[in-house]
Design a protein around this motif. Sequence first.
Motif, short mmCIF file in Angstrom:
data_model
loop_
_atom_site.label_atom_id
_atom_site.label_comp_id
_atom_site.label_asym_id
_atom_site.label_seq_id
_atom_site.Cartn_x
_atom_site.Cartn_y
_atom_site.Cartn_z
N LEU A 11 -1.99 4.61 -16.88
CA LEU A 11 -2.87 5.47 -15.10
C LEU A 11 -2.54 6.56 -15.56
O LEU A 11 -3.46 7.46 -14.93
N ARG A 12 -1.45 7.79 -15.93
CA ARG A 12 -1.86 8.72 -15.60
C ARG A 12 -2.31 9.37 -17.38
O ARG A 12 -2.91 10.56 -16.77
N ASP A 13 -2.45 8.95 -18.09
CA ASP A 13 -3.46 9.07 -19.21
C ASP A 13 -5.23 9.50 -18.37
O ASP A 13 -5.84 9.71 -18.41
N ALA A 14 -5.73 8.41 -16.95
CA ALA A 14 -6.38 8.09 -16.81
C ALA A 14 -6.56 9.14 -15.74
O ALA A 14 -7.57 9.18 -14.89
N GLY A 15 -5.72 10.04 -15.38
CA GLY A 15 -5.61 11.29 -14.45
C GLY A 15 -5.58 10.29 -12.98
O GLY A 15 -5.08 11.21 -11.87
N ILE A 16 -4.37 9.25 -13.02
CA ILE A 16 -4.26 8.98 -12.20
C ILE A 16 -2.30 8.76 -11.49
O ILE A 16 -1.76 8.36 -12.30
N VAL A 17 -2.44 9.78 -10.82
CA VAL A 17 -0.82 9.68 -10.27
C VAL A 17 0.19 7.85 -9.28
O VAL A 17 -1.16 7.53 -9.01
N ALA A 18 0.86 8.21 -10.05
CA ALA A 18 1.72 6.30 -9.73
C ALA A 18 2.92 6.66 -9.69
O ALA A 18 3.62 7.32 -11.11
N HIS A 19 3.85 6.14 -9.33
CA HIS A 19 5.41 6.31 -9.28
C HIS A 19 6.09 4.70 -8.70
O HIS A 19 5.54 3.58 -8.94
N GLU A 56 0.97 -1.16 -0.06
CA GLU A 56 0.20 0.44 0.19
C GLU A 56 0.54 1.38 -0.16
O GLU A 56 1.64 0.91 0.33
N ALA A 57 0.40 2.00 -0.63
CA ALA A 57 1.32 3.47 -0.44
C ALA A 57 0.63 4.43 -0.48
O ALA A 57 -1.61 4.76 -1.21
N PRO A 58 0.54 6.27 -0.03
CA PRO A 58 0.07 6.74 -0.26
C PRO A 58 -0.73 7.33 -1.49
O PRO A 58 -1.92 7.81 -2.20
N GLN A 59 0.35 7.25 -2.83
CA GLN A 59 -0.09 7.45 -4.24
C GLN A 59 0.63 6.01 -4.23
O GLN A 59 1.42 5.06 -4.31
N LEU A 60 0.05 5.48 -5.48
CA LEU A 60 0.85 4.19 -6.40
C LEU A 60 2.01 4.00 -6.48
O LEU A 60 2.45 5.14 -7.69
N ARG A 61 1.66 2.87 -6.55
CA ARG A 61 3.42 2.05 -6.59
C ARG A 61 3.86 1.36 -7.96
O ARG A 61 3.12 0.16 -7.40
N ILE A 62 4.67 0.84 -8.34
CA ILE A 62 4.95 -0.15 -9.71
C ILE A 62 5.95 -0.37 -9.45
O ILE A 62 6.97 0.31 -9.35
N SER A 63 6.58 -1.92 -9.41
CA SER A 63 7.82 -2.16 -9.43
C SER A 63 8.24 -2.11 -10.51
O SER A 63 7.63 -2.54 -11.61
N ALA A 96 6.22 -1.91 -17.11
CA ALA A 96 5.70 -1.11 -15.82
C ALA A 96 5.56 0.93 -16.28
O ALA A 96 4.75 1.55 -15.85
N ALA A 97 6.57 0.72 -16.86
CA ALA A 97 6.17 1.90 -18.03
C ALA A 97 4.36 2.17 -18.42
O ALA A 97 4.39 3.80 -18.89
#
Length: 266
Positions: free
Chosen positions: A102-110, A56-63, A95-96
Amino acid sequence: MSTLPVYFLSHGGGPWPWMLDQYGGRYDALKASLEAIPAELGRKPRAVLVVTAHWEAPQLRISSGAAPGMIYDYGGFPDYTYRIRYGAPGAPDVAARVQALLRDAGIVAHLDPERGYDHGTFSAMAPIYPDADVPIVQLSLKAGLDPAEHLAIGRALAALRNEDVLIVGSGLSYHNLRQFGGAGAQASHLFDAWLRDTMALPPAERSARLLAWEQAPAARQAHPREEHLLPLMVAVGAAEQDAAAVQYHEDAFMGALAVSSFRIGG
């Protein structure tokens, strides 16, 4: 190339695939259901995206590492289970792509190049691909565990199904560690029956019922905290227009509990 199905898998407890000789057949049914997945798919996917209940993370994270390590996120197991390895490669390009969708859908992920495989990933994937020859990317849950947000995450990722990336939500349909045996049997069966009925509904009704999951019978007894249910929301979002099928159900998991996994589409 055909559109891949999406799975929600009840992944079992701790490092169970490495402890089968100690469980006396307790995991035989789950193991068989996972081992059947490659034949259901009919081909090896380009990669697997695992939405894991154990991150879990405050904003999504992707390995995003090319060679992820191991995270032994369990306690009380034999010493050797803290040295096991599941050596599937990562997939930085996938991952990229996940991040971009996600970015295109307005969802922040790192991107997280350091994240290793947790047991929500390696205990589910080892029976499916024992040779560890299919690349894996992990996606965290978003803190707050909002069902609507996780359905939206799944919708954003639906295109992966046509890009030969298998989406797997890894959790448990029952997860109350204080009642993980006979004490939880009644609650697990009540909630699991509701869940199976819900997953058999037409898509719009299915999503609406899942958003209101806390109204289900024994909902909070089955999930005092819902992190092991939320990967299902992502899976459903990624296949929201597909009919659902129960892929696996067991009435005596850990001796008494009802648990289910689902294949959606395909």
